[in-house]
Design an enzyme around this catalytic site. Sequence first.
Site, PDB file in Angstrom:
ATOM      1  N   GLU A  63       0.538  -1.362  -0.184  1.00 40.03           N
ATOM      2  CA  GLU A  63      -0.033   0.070  -0.056  1.00 40.03           C
ATOM      3  C   GLU A  63       1.106   1.319  -0.259  1.00 40.03           C
ATOM      4  OE1 GLU A  63      -1.784  -0.414   3.891  1.00 40.03           O
ATOM      5  OE2 GLU A  63       0.343   0.334   5.303  1.00 40.03           O
ATOM      6  N   HIS A  65       0.108   6.136   1.372  1.00 40.79           N
ATOM      7  CA  HIS A  65      -0.421   7.220   1.437  1.00 40.79           C
ATOM      8  C   HIS A  65      -0.012   7.743   2.118  1.00 40.79           C
ATOM      9  CE1 HIS A  65       1.363   4.417   5.154  1.00 40.79           C
ATOM     10  NE2 HIS A  65       0.663   3.519   4.735  1.00 40.79           N
ATOM     11  N   HIS A  69       5.357   5.769   8.419  1.00 37.05           N
ATOM     12  CA  HIS A  69       4.920   5.515   9.314  1.00 37.05           C
ATOM     13  C   HIS A  69       6.774   5.971   9.668  1.00 37.05           C
ATOM     14  CE1 HIS A  69       2.201   3.244   8.133  1.00 37.05           C
ATOM     15  NE2 HIS A  69       2.114   3.003   7.198  1.00 37.05           N
ATOM     16  N   HIS A 103       4.759   0.030  -0.140  1.00 36.18           N
ATOM     17  CA  HIS A 103       5.527  -0.374   1.337  1.00 36.18           C
ATOM     18  C   HIS A 103       5.257  -2.049   1.664  1.00 36.18           C
ATOM     19  CE1 HIS A 103       2.891   2.240   3.439  1.00 36.18           C
ATOM     20  NE2 HIS A 103       2.679   1.777   4.399  1.00 36.18           N
ATOM     21  N   CYS A 117       4.819   0.415  14.867  1.00 40.48           N
ATOM     22  CA  CYS A 117       4.891   1.171  14.325  1.00 40.48           C
ATOM     23  C   CYS A 117       4.368   3.043  14.657  1.00 40.48           C
ATOM     24  CB  CYS A 117       3.955   1.128  13.214  1.00 40.48           C
ATOM     25  SG  CYS A 117       4.008   2.044  11.722  1.00 40.48           S
TER      26      CYS A 117
HETATM   27 MN    MN Z   1       0.988   1.453   5.484  1.00 44.48          MN
END
Ligand code: MN
Length: 152
Positions: A63, A65, A69, A103, A117
């Site tokens: 995914e 976004h 992270h 990732h 995370c």
């Molecule tokens: Mn992610």
Amino acid sequence: MQGTPVRKASGGFHWEGVDTLSYKDEGSAPFRDVTRQVLFEEAADGAQWRYFEVAPGGWSTLERHEHTHAVMVLRGRGRCLVGEGVYDISERDLVEVPPMTWHQFRAAPDAPLGFLCLVSSERDRPRLPDAAALAQLRRLPQVAAFLDGETA
Ligand code: MN
């Protein structure tokens, strides 16, 4: 903060008062054998801190976004894809995923991959690759091998 400031670790990679949740809603995105624990909901002025654990052979969703992270591997080993790079990772390694960067995390076949995370509490929804984006990623042999679950 709710309740006691200290929640003791119990039974390995679990903590008092922290539920072990499914990684995502089943069927919402492809993944295999991942659990999620939310350690801090609104820590440090709007950050959320989670612990994910990928079972041996499992993998998180591929995914990207807008939000970032900040990851620290806490348990085991595996590999991660960040952008067009594939990296071996193990305990205490740090991984930074920049905005809009593809990732995925994959545990080794014979070890789990547990990682902390850190994300913003307010964040956009992950986006999945369409066929064109997947084809683009797969042009790179090391990325195609990673996505196919081949171990180096
Ligand atoms: Mn992610």
